[in-house]
Design an enzyme around this catalytic site. Sequence first.
Site, PDB file in Angstrom:
ATOM      1  N   ASP A 149      62.096  15.377  76.684  1.00 25.47           N
ATOM      2  CA  ASP A 149      61.400  15.528  75.405  1.00 25.47           C
ATOM      3  C   ASP A 149      60.481  14.322  75.198  1.00 25.47           C
ATOM      4  O   ASP A 149      60.766  13.235  75.701  1.00 25.47           O
ATOM      5  CB  ASP A 149      62.403  15.554  74.245  1.00 25.47           C
ATOM      6  CG  ASP A 149      63.179  16.864  74.156  1.00 25.47           C
ATOM      7  OD1 ASP A 149      62.805  17.846  74.822  1.00 25.47           O
ATOM      8  OD2 ASP A 149      64.173  16.889  73.399  1.00 25.47           O
ATOM      9  N   ARG A 185      55.589  21.142  78.883  1.00 25.38           N
ATOM     10  CA  ARG A 185      55.795  21.888  77.638  1.00 25.38           C
ATOM     11  C   ARG A 185      54.790  21.336  76.621  1.00 25.38           C
ATOM     12  O   ARG A 185      54.700  20.117  76.453  1.00 25.38           O
ATOM     13  CB  ARG A 185      57.217  21.678  77.095  1.00 25.38           C
ATOM     14  CG  ARG A 185      57.416  22.252  75.692  1.00 25.38           C
ATOM     15  CD  ARG A 185      58.581  21.612  74.942  1.00 25.38           C
ATOM     16  NE  ARG A 185      59.856  21.908  75.527  1.00 25.38           N
ATOM     17  CZ  ARG A 185      60.917  21.084  75.430  1.00 25.38           C
ATOM     18  NH1 ARG A 185      60.825  19.922  74.796  1.00 25.38           N
ATOM     19  NH2 ARG A 185      62.060  21.413  75.974  1.00 25.38           N
TER      20      ARG A 185
HETATM   21  P1  FDA Z   1      53.726  24.543  62.420  1.00 25.26           P
HETATM   22  O1  FDA Z   1      54.473  23.309  62.036  1.00 25.26           O
HETATM   23  O2  FDA Z   1      52.282  24.618  62.101  1.00 25.26           O
HETATM   24  O3  FDA Z   1      54.489  25.796  61.905  1.00 25.26           O
HETATM   25  C1  FDA Z   1      54.027  27.111  62.070  1.00 25.26           C
HETATM   26  C2  FDA Z   1      55.010  28.069  61.424  1.00 25.26           C
HETATM   27  O4  FDA Z   1      56.253  28.029  62.106  1.00 25.26           O
HETATM   28  C3  FDA Z   1      55.376  27.726  59.987  1.00 25.26           C
HETATM   29  O5  FDA Z   1      54.451  28.262  59.077  1.00 25.26           O
HETATM   30  C4  FDA Z   1      56.755  28.328  59.862  1.00 25.26           C
HETATM   31  O6  FDA Z   1      56.674  29.722  59.665  1.00 25.26           O
HETATM   32  C5  FDA Z   1      57.345  28.083  61.212  1.00 25.26           C
HETATM   33  N1  FDA Z   1      58.081  26.802  61.275  1.00 25.26           N
HETATM   34  C6  FDA Z   1      57.687  25.673  61.891  1.00 25.26           C
HETATM   35  N2  FDA Z   1      58.629  24.705  61.774  1.00 25.26           N
HETATM   36  C7  FDA Z   1      59.609  25.240  61.048  1.00 25.26           C
HETATM   37  C8  FDA Z   1      60.863  24.742  60.580  1.00 25.26           C
HETATM   38  N3  FDA Z   1      61.256  23.500  60.831  1.00 25.26           N
HETATM   39  N4  FDA Z   1      61.639  25.577  59.848  1.00 25.26           N
HETATM   40  C9  FDA Z   1      61.251  26.843  59.588  1.00 25.26           C
HETATM   41  N5  FDA Z   1      60.080  27.370  59.997  1.00 25.26           N
HETATM   42  C10 FDA Z   1      59.277  26.578  60.716  1.00 25.26           C
HETATM   43  N6  FDA Z   1      58.159  17.756  69.221  1.00 25.26           N
HETATM   44  C11 FDA Z   1      58.019  16.545  69.814  1.00 25.26           C
HETATM   45  O7  FDA Z   1      57.385  15.653  69.245  1.00 25.26           O
HETATM   46  N7  FDA Z   1      58.581  16.313  71.041  1.00 25.26           N
HETATM   47  C12 FDA Z   1      59.254  17.274  71.731  1.00 25.26           C
HETATM   48  O8  FDA Z   1      59.730  17.029  72.841  1.00 25.26           O
HETATM   49  C13 FDA Z   1      59.407  18.557  71.119  1.00 25.26           C
HETATM   50  N8  FDA Z   1      60.077  19.568  71.732  1.00 25.26           N
HETATM   51  C14 FDA Z   1      60.041  20.847  71.201  1.00 25.26           C
HETATM   52  C15 FDA Z   1      60.571  21.927  71.908  1.00 25.26           C
HETATM   53  C16 FDA Z   1      60.418  23.217  71.427  1.00 25.26           C
HETATM   54  C17 FDA Z   1      60.966  24.357  72.206  1.00 25.26           C
HETATM   55  C18 FDA Z   1      59.745  23.442  70.185  1.00 25.26           C
HETATM   56  C19 FDA Z   1      59.527  24.830  69.652  1.00 25.26           C
HETATM   57  C20 FDA Z   1      59.262  22.387  69.467  1.00 25.26           C
HETATM   58  C21 FDA Z   1      59.421  21.075  69.944  1.00 25.26           C
HETATM   59  N9  FDA Z   1      58.941  19.992  69.220  1.00 25.26           N
HETATM   60  C22 FDA Z   1      58.839  18.758  69.838  1.00 25.26           C
HETATM   61  C23 FDA Z   1      58.599  20.146  67.778  1.00 25.26           C
HETATM   62  C24 FDA Z   1      57.115  20.391  67.572  1.00 25.26           C
HETATM   63  O9  FDA Z   1      56.383  19.229  67.841  1.00 25.26           O
HETATM   64  C25 FDA Z   1      56.820  20.829  66.127  1.00 25.26           C
HETATM   65  O10 FDA Z   1      57.189  19.805  65.255  1.00 25.26           O
HETATM   66  C26 FDA Z   1      57.529  22.101  65.696  1.00 25.26           C
HETATM   67  O11 FDA Z   1      57.527  23.044  66.719  1.00 25.26           O
HETATM   68  C27 FDA Z   1      56.817  22.730  64.471  1.00 25.26           C
HETATM   69  O12 FDA Z   1      55.487  23.037  64.809  1.00 25.26           O
HETATM   70  P2  FDA Z   1      54.938  24.525  65.106  1.00 25.26           P
HETATM   71  O13 FDA Z   1      54.226  24.466  66.396  1.00 25.26           O
HETATM   72  O14 FDA Z   1      56.017  25.503  65.040  1.00 25.26           O
HETATM   73  O15 FDA Z   1      53.807  24.762  64.034  1.00 25.26           O
END
Ligand code: FDA
Length: 309
Positions: free
Chosen positions: A130, A180
């Site tokens: 990560d 990723r």
């Molecule tokens: P965004 O935050 O714009 O959200 C889009 C939509 O997704 C929201 O409108 C909501 O519907 C839904 N959503 C998002 N987060 C939610 C929550 N917490 N609860 C409920 N609904 C939510 N980061 C990092 O810095 N280092 C890493 O190694 C990783 N590893 C990682 C692995 C995997 C498999 C995932 C999916 C994510 C990570 N992350 C991460 C976290 C990533 O950086 C990010 O903070 C989250 O995925 C939220 O961003 P989104 O891309 O979902 O978009």
Amino acid sequence: MLRQTLFRLSQQPRLRDFATHNGLARGMAERFVAGETLEKAIAVVRDVNAGAMSATLDHLGENVTSKQEAMEATNAACSMLAAVTSAGIDCNASLKLTQLGLDLGDEIARDNLQRILDQGAESNTFIRIDMESSGYVDRTFDIFYRLFETYRNVGVVIQAYLYRSARDLERLIESRARVRLVKGAYLEPASEAYQQKADVDANFVKLTETLLADADYPAIATHDPAMIAGAKRFAARHQIPASSYEFQMLYGIRRDLQASLVAEGYNMRIYIPYGSHWYPYLMRRMAERPANVMFVLRNIASEVTARGT
Ligand code: FDA
């Protein structure tokens, strides 16, 4: 503002200790964390696999402050790999270098990671490092590239909010490393990272396209329907088969979208955290979506009402 406050609270040891031992807070964590034990985590992976999705297990923990804790985290990762192999589940592992002792020195974290990679190599299990906050990015890549000379079962993460990410991705693609892509989960200064969601999203789209066009089995990790639709459109336009990349989402978030992507024939991997050190992970999930705070407060209120206290 609420986001910044939640991030600051995520780093408060006293609040962490209070939350970790508080029944209601533990209940809250259940939405995002598979449980405190490896057995519970394996059971959740089986459920996820039954829904035609693969998994990655994360034994929670970060920023350890002693060699002993780093060694315990390494042992826990090795036990997890052994359990995954004997359970015969479709699952790889994710871990953080500060959990393996990065704050104590690069060598400790590298040696501990090497032990885990050795064990993963025996069972052909992939290990994802990560990416943590920006102060760790250079050291994380240094350790990754050093071990990637020997091990092929290891990959890293690129965060779209960092200005540097396009450059970092270029080198990773040249090295044929597995990546990723995420938006980024830490509170970063304007000197390092885009501050506006629109800018982060635009960079995510750009990096997604680079990955789909040029990388080896990339993972597009997001719950954002716009990012996912964009990736699907780009892949269709360039005849990139769905089998050559995967989507990833976090356990407990957008299960509806997870299931619909699987039904459409896309590869989906669920990131499943478990263990007792869930506090900073939970707080980052709150900071991403402050509406979760209301969800949690409502849960607390209903439990308190049910108990009549
Ligand atoms: P965004 O935050 O714009 O959200 C889009 C939509 O997704 C929201 O409108 C909501 O519907 C839904 N959503 C998002 N987060 C939610 C929550 N917490 N609860 C409920 N609904 C939510 N980061 C990092 O810095 N280092 C890493 O190694 C990783 N590893 C990682 C692995 C995997 C498999 C995932 C999916 C994510 C990570 N992350 C991460 C976290 C990533 O950086 C990010 O903070 C989250 O995925 C939220 O961003 P989104 O891309 O979902 O978009």
